[in-house]
Design a protein around this motif. Structure first.
Motif, PDB file in Angstrom:
ATOM      1  N   SER A  58     -45.635 -26.004  -3.034  1.00 19.15           N
ATOM      2  CA  SER A  58     -45.780 -26.427  -4.440  1.00 19.15           C
ATOM      3  C   SER A  58     -46.741 -25.512  -5.184  1.00 19.15           C
ATOM      4  O   SER A  58     -46.494 -25.137  -6.336  1.00 19.15           O
ATOM      5  CB  SER A  58     -46.282 -27.867  -4.514  1.00 19.15           C
ATOM      6  OG  SER A  58     -45.307 -28.749  -4.046  1.00 19.15           O
ATOM      7  N   ARG A  61     -45.117 -22.236  -5.876  1.00 22.23           N
ATOM      8  CA  ARG A  61     -44.144 -22.389  -6.968  1.00 22.23           C
ATOM      9  C   ARG A  61     -44.856 -22.408  -8.316  1.00 22.23           C
ATOM     10  O   ARG A  61     -44.437 -21.730  -9.267  1.00 22.23           O
ATOM     11  CB  ARG A  61     -43.332 -23.670  -6.765  1.00 22.23           C
ATOM     12  CG  ARG A  61     -42.164 -23.799  -7.709  1.00 22.23           C
ATOM     13  CD  ARG A  61     -41.203 -24.896  -7.295  1.00 22.23           C
ATOM     14  NE  ARG A  61     -41.855 -26.116  -6.893  1.00 22.23           N
ATOM     15  CZ  ARG A  61     -42.014 -27.188  -7.668  1.00 22.23           C
ATOM     16  NH1 ARG A  61     -41.542 -27.198  -8.888  1.00 22.23           N
ATOM     17  NH2 ARG A  61     -42.626 -28.262  -7.219  1.00 22.23           N
ATOM     18  N   ARG A  62     -45.955 -23.155  -8.404  1.00 19.55           N
ATOM     19  CA  ARG A  62     -46.722 -23.200  -9.659  1.00 19.55           C
ATOM     20  C   ARG A  62     -47.278 -21.826 -10.028  1.00 19.55           C
ATOM     21  O   ARG A  62     -47.405 -21.493 -11.205  1.00 19.55           O
ATOM     22  CB  ARG A  62     -47.863 -24.208  -9.561  1.00 19.55           C
ATOM     23  CG  ARG A  62     -47.428 -25.642  -9.667  1.00 19.55           C
ATOM     24  CD  ARG A  62     -48.604 -26.598  -9.861  1.00 19.55           C
ATOM     25  NE  ARG A  62     -49.665 -26.428  -8.879  1.00 19.55           N
ATOM     26  CZ  ARG A  62     -49.697 -27.006  -7.675  1.00 19.55           C
ATOM     27  NH1 ARG A  62     -48.720 -27.801  -7.298  1.00 19.55           N
ATOM     28  NH2 ARG A  62     -50.707 -26.802  -6.852  1.00 19.55           N
ATOM     29  N   VAL A  66     -42.773 -18.258  -5.761  1.00 21.41           N
ATOM     30  CA  VAL A  66     -41.491 -18.706  -5.214  1.00 21.41           C
ATOM     31  C   VAL A  66     -40.777 -19.533  -6.272  1.00 21.41           C
ATOM     32  O   VAL A  66     -41.397 -20.073  -7.190  1.00 21.41           O
ATOM     33  CB  VAL A  66     -41.633 -19.536  -3.901  1.00 21.41           C
ATOM     34  CG1 VAL A  66     -42.330 -18.742  -2.823  1.00 21.41           C
ATOM     35  CG2 VAL A  66     -42.333 -20.849  -4.147  1.00 21.41           C
ATOM     36  N   GLU A  67     -39.460 -19.606  -6.127  1.00 24.74           N
ATOM     37  CA  GLU A  67     -38.660 -20.495  -6.955  1.00 24.74           C
ATOM     38  C   GLU A  67     -37.766 -21.306  -6.035  1.00 24.74           C
ATOM     39  O   GLU A  67     -37.604 -20.947  -4.859  1.00 24.74           O
ATOM     40  CB  GLU A  67     -37.846 -19.717  -7.990  1.00 24.74           C
ATOM     41  CG  GLU A  67     -36.922 -18.681  -7.407  1.00 24.74           C
ATOM     42  CD  GLU A  67     -36.325 -17.765  -8.469  1.00 24.74           C
ATOM     43  OE1 GLU A  67     -36.800 -17.777  -9.625  1.00 24.74           O
ATOM     44  OE2 GLU A  67     -35.377 -17.048  -8.126  1.00 24.74           O
ATOM     45  N   THR A  68     -37.231 -22.383  -6.551  1.00 21.48           N
ATOM     46  CA  THR A  68     -36.479 -23.290  -5.698  1.00 21.48           C
ATOM     47  C   THR A  68     -35.100 -23.582  -6.259  1.00 21.48           C
ATOM     48  O   THR A  68     -34.871 -23.476  -7.471  1.00 21.48           O
ATOM     49  CB  THR A  68     -37.224 -24.630  -5.532  1.00 21.48           C
ATOM     50  OG1 THR A  68     -37.334 -25.277  -6.794  1.00 21.48           O
ATOM     51  CG2 THR A  68     -38.600 -24.423  -4.933  1.00 21.48           C
ATOM     52  N   ARG A  80     -34.324 -28.717  -0.608  1.00 20.27           N
ATOM     53  CA  ARG A  80     -34.894 -27.757  -1.559  1.00 20.27           C
ATOM     54  C   ARG A  80     -35.114 -26.456  -0.808  1.00 20.27           C
ATOM     55  O   ARG A  80     -35.851 -26.408   0.166  1.00 20.27           O
ATOM     56  CB  ARG A  80     -36.208 -28.267  -2.120  1.00 20.27           C
ATOM     57  CG  ARG A  80     -36.845 -27.285  -3.107  1.00 20.27           C
ATOM     58  CD  ARG A  80     -38.135 -27.806  -3.643  1.00 20.27           C
ATOM     59  NE  ARG A  80     -37.833 -28.810  -4.643  1.00 20.27           N
ATOM     60  CZ  ARG A  80     -38.667 -29.192  -5.596  1.00 20.27           C
ATOM     61  NH1 ARG A  80     -39.873 -28.686  -5.656  1.00 20.27           N
ATOM     62  NH2 ARG A  80     -38.317 -30.108  -6.465  1.00 20.27           N
ATOM     63  N   TYR A  82     -36.402 -22.468  -0.847  1.00 17.58           N
ATOM     64  CA  TYR A  82     -37.413 -21.638  -1.493  1.00 17.58           C
ATOM     65  C   TYR A  82     -37.040 -20.178  -1.329  1.00 17.58           C
ATOM     66  O   TYR A  82     -36.537 -19.765  -0.277  1.00 17.58           O
ATOM     67  CB  TYR A  82     -38.785 -21.883  -0.854  1.00 17.58           C
ATOM     68  CG  TYR A  82     -39.251 -23.305  -1.004  1.00 17.58           C
ATOM     69  CD1 TYR A  82     -40.100 -23.657  -2.051  1.00 17.58           C
ATOM     70  CD2 TYR A  82     -38.829 -24.298  -0.129  1.00 17.58           C
ATOM     71  CE1 TYR A  82     -40.521 -24.974  -2.209  1.00 17.58           C
ATOM     72  CE2 TYR A  82     -39.242 -25.613  -0.288  1.00 17.58           C
ATOM     73  CZ  TYR A  82     -40.079 -25.946  -1.325  1.00 17.58           C
ATOM     74  OH  TYR A  82     -40.483 -27.243  -1.484  1.00 17.58           O
ATOM     75  N   THR A  85     -39.918 -14.784  -5.678  1.00 16.18           N
ATOM     76  CA  THR A  85     -39.692 -14.189  -6.997  1.00 16.18           C
ATOM     77  C   THR A  85     -40.160 -12.731  -6.921  1.00 16.18           C
ATOM     78  O   THR A  85     -40.728 -12.300  -5.908  1.00 16.18           O
ATOM     79  CB  THR A  85     -40.519 -14.931  -8.071  1.00 16.18           C
ATOM     80  OG1 THR A  85     -41.906 -14.783  -7.742  1.00 16.18           O
ATOM     81  CG2 THR A  85     -40.133 -16.400  -8.154  1.00 16.18           C
TER      82      THR A  85
END
Length: 117
Positions: A58, A61-62, A66-68, A80, A82, A85
């Motif tokens: 998490s 991602r923030r 990474v993106e999901t 989900r 991952y 990016t």
């Protein structure tokens, strides 16, 4: 150094390197959380749990590393996945360069580079 100190040392080293180990696992392919936990657990010294990895994912991602995406699973609820990016690739490359330099410096003092060995 006492035994508890050694355990704390391993914990501190793991905490600093773990995000980059996760990024490295995502370098070439998308993975889901339980798969990441399993792969990390297969390597001595990297034992971890879902309770550690999901908050880390998490945070990554923030930070935009990474993106999901969600995918249906044949063995239960959707998963989900991952993936890195462009910023994640850059962060991993930067860490890899610094890690090589840092670990080489440490090895100089405690390993092959130590003239007293």
């Amino acid at each position: 150094m006492e035994q508890g100190d050694a355990l704390n040392l391993l914990t501190q080293m793991r905490r600093g390197a773990l995000p980059y180990c996760v990024l490295a696992l995502l370098r070439d392919e998308q993975r889901y959380g339980v798969e990441i936990v399993r792969l990390l657990g297969e390597v001595d010294g990297m034992v971890t749990s879902e309770g550690t990895i999901y908050p880390l994912l998490s945070r990554l991602r923030r930070q935009g590393l990474v993106e999901t995406t969600w995918r249906e699973s044949t063995a239960g609820p959707p998963r989900r996945y991952y993936q890195l990016t462009a910023a994640g690739h850059q962060a991993l490359d930067a860490f890899a360069g610094e890690w090589e330099r840092f670990s080489g410096a440490v090895e100089h003092f405690i390993g092959e580079g130590d003239p007293k060995r």
